[in-house]
Design an enzyme around this catalytic site. Sequence first.
Site, PDB file in Angstrom:
ATOM      1  CB  CYS A   1      50.303  15.821 -14.971  1.00 34.92           C
ATOM      2  SG  CYS A   1      49.272  15.502 -13.616  1.00 34.92           S
TER       3      CYS A   1
ATOM      4  CG  HIS B   1      47.040  19.317 -12.177  1.00 32.70           C
ATOM      5  ND1 HIS B   1      48.111  18.331 -13.799  1.00 32.70           N
ATOM      6  CD2 HIS B   1      47.753  20.285 -12.343  1.00 32.70           C
ATOM      7  CE1 HIS B   1      48.294  19.091 -15.029  1.00 32.70           C
ATOM      8  NE2 HIS B   1      49.012  20.174 -13.302  1.00 32.70           N
TER       9      HIS B   1
END
Length: 368
Positions: free
Chosen positions: A32, A310
Amino acid sequence: MGAAGSKLEKALGDQFPEGERYFGLENFGNTCYCNSVLQALYFCVPFRDQLLDYYANNKIVGDEDNLLACLADLFTQISSQKKKTGVIAPKRFVQRLKKQNELFRSYMHQDAHEFLNFLLNEIVDTLEKEAQAAKSEQETSSPAEKTANGPHKAHANGGPKEQLDTWVHKNFQGILTNETRCLRCETVTARDETFFDLSLDIEQNSSITSCLKNFSSTETLNAEDKFFCDKCCSLQEAQKRMKIKKPPQILVIHLKRFKYIEQLGRYKKLSYRVVFPLELKLSNTVEDADSEYSLFAVVVHVGSGPNHGHYVSLVKSHNHWLFFDDENVEMIDESAVQTFFGSAQEYSSNTDHGYILFYERLGNGHMS
Ligand SMILES: [Zn+2]
């Protein structure tokens, strides 16, 4: 994915921008950091256009193996999709990235800012090598010499490398000037340095404007830290300040949210609330004229610590704000951008914080 795509298309309806593509990127296990930065770069339209041109003009063959070629290929794939929305797997790019740099090879959490830096410098390196190769190919008259020395070798041990102004420089490069004033003779010494992004120290309940002000605040060099003045020919007390001499076309601001805490012996994430405006006036410039910028992308770090979490990104495209979370793309309201400023309290359930900001300079006919 079909359903998500159609949802975004439905949300945009007639307003779906002509020729634009909104594609999510598949995550290959903690990639990510890469996806969020790639989306921000894709929606940096002048940069995207240069990459698409590069791809079109270089007729890159399938097995060309450098990061620039893989990125140009990926952007071309996205922009030439028949569908308007969907998901693409940036497999070649990620494989190449891991092959090239062992830092990005592990499945551990990676730093998006480090990746952005690495990527831009890799692209510059490749463009410089190609320009050098083209040049020595032109200069080499005898074909025998050409095969013997080869354009790449000529570059590797050639004379001083002249700085080439690539399209990465044209988009991202700014110049800082470090002014030091000797307190004894008042002579000002200025030293310039270039940058692709500014890394700013942050404080609780502050703003980008105040962080920039701190960045350019006057610092006194004294005691152990004196300055060697060429005119006085000795160490002297001095005042130092950093100003922006040439504001870049695309201003990338990295907030230093990951701080090494000596007592803990590890990095800690600072969840401080740092307001970033949609329109930014840069006032710490050498010329007094303000440079105005408009926010078009934000890479967001989600999570409470530096080693896990994330990354997602917020992107402005044709006056709509979009939220990219790996495969998923959604529309969001402009007012939602402020939920990523950070938390005024140390412990907050909101762990989504703006980490890298992308601003485009206004008034240069470059607007997307
Ligand atoms: Zn002096």
